[in-house]
Design a protein around this motif. Structure first.
Motif, PDB file in Angstrom:
ATOM      1  N   GLU A  31      27.116  -4.298  33.521  1.00 24.75           N
ATOM      2  CA  GLU A  31      25.664  -4.317  33.287  1.00 24.75           C
ATOM      3  C   GLU A  31      25.315  -3.474  32.053  1.00 24.75           C
ATOM      4  N   TYR A  76      24.849 -12.377  36.083  1.00 21.65           N
ATOM      5  CA  TYR A  76      23.728 -12.104  35.181  1.00 21.65           C
ATOM      6  C   TYR A  76      23.050 -13.423  34.783  1.00 21.65           C
ATOM      7  N   MET A 135      17.509 -13.723  33.754  1.00 17.78           N
ATOM      8  CA  MET A 135      17.745 -12.268  33.688  1.00 17.78           C
ATOM      9  C   MET A 135      17.709 -11.785  32.248  1.00 17.78           C
ATOM     10  N   ASP A 141      15.075  -8.945  30.781  1.00 16.40           N
ATOM     11  CA  ASP A 141      15.498  -7.672  30.187  1.00 16.40           C
ATOM     12  C   ASP A 141      15.162  -7.610  28.699  1.00 16.40           C
ATOM     13  N   ARG A 175      24.871  -8.421  38.853  1.00 17.79           N
ATOM     14  CA  ARG A 175      24.388  -7.625  37.714  1.00 17.79           C
ATOM     15  C   ARG A 175      25.420  -7.537  36.587  1.00 17.79           C
ATOM     16  N   ASN A 176      26.694  -7.772  36.898  1.00 16.23           N
ATOM     17  CA  ASN A 176      27.755  -7.785  35.889  1.00 16.23           C
ATOM     18  C   ASN A 176      28.172  -9.236  35.639  1.00 16.23           C
ATOM     19  N   ASP A 211      20.986 -18.498  28.187  1.00 16.84           N
ATOM     20  CA  ASP A 211      21.999 -17.605  28.743  1.00 16.84           C
ATOM     21  C   ASP A 211      23.284 -17.680  27.925  1.00 16.84           C
TER      22      ASP A 211
END
Ligand code: IMP
Ligand code: MG
Length: 179
Positions: free
Chosen positions: A18, A160, A52, A56, A172-173, A104
């Motif tokens: 992450e 992610y 995601m 972010d 998250r990773n 992505d």
């Protein structure tokens, strides 16, 4: 941190933490801000995978911008079949807007090539592509992302936002498939 995971029949190893992901996004945001801060861009997040990254990235901007979503699908399992199906179209007016696609990953580039053709047909003021990940070795189209946070080899990954058969988007990773 979990270094190995299993999703259905496939095993994956930790590939990008992450922290590595967020650091790369911060670097990319600095470049994007310089180019876009005066343009009131329209960001178009390509669902599902880019949710995601979009979240972010866009939290790092404090200049005026608009955000919308489009949903496209091209993958079944771990293979792209080259046919990009548009699932949910755009309702915003693109004409004279500074459009930035948020993806992505760019793999074959079919998705972005199709999206680019569609957007350019609507006469935007400018067109840019920002992708969290870029697999240059898999590219089959004449497109280049304007911003690519992380270049990766041609391996299948999850996490992610990216999925294997619908699973793993919440991780998250980012994990790489074990061959
Ligand atoms: P392209 O059209 O081949 O460039 O692929 C784009 C789409 O395929 C991406 O937006 C992802 O949703 C999906 N994709 C490409 N590579 C991977 C991967 O390694 N893992 C999961 N999804 C992927
Ligand atoms: Mg996607």
């Amino acid at each position: 941190m979990t270094s190995q995971i299993q999703i259905k029949d496939k095993h994956f190893n930790l590939f990008l933490s992450e922290k590595e992901i967020l650091d790369a996004i911060r670097q990319t945001a600095i470049k994007m801000e310089q180019d876009l801060k005066e343009l009131q861009p329209l960001f178009i997040c390509v669902l599902n995978g880019a949710f995601m990254f979009a979240s972010d990235l866009l939290k790092l901007f404090d200049f005026p911008c608009e955000i919308t979503f489009i949903r496209l699908k091209s993958y079944e399992g771990t293979q792209t079949d080259g046919r990009v199906k548009e699932v949910q179209g755009l309702i915003e007016k693109i004409e004279n807007r500074h459009v930035v696609i948020l993806e992505d990953i760019i793999d074959t580039g079919h998705t972005v090539a199709r999206l680019k053709a569609y957007i350019l047909s609507q006469q935007p003021a400018s067109f840019r592509v920002a992708s969290l990940l870029f697999k240059p070795g898999a590219l089959l189209n004449d497109i280049q992302p304007d911003y690519a946070a992380i270049h990766i080899p041609n391996d299948f990954i999850v996490g992610y936002g990216l999925d294997y058969d619908g699973l793993g988007r919440n991780l998250r990773n980012i994990y790489k498939i074990k061959n």
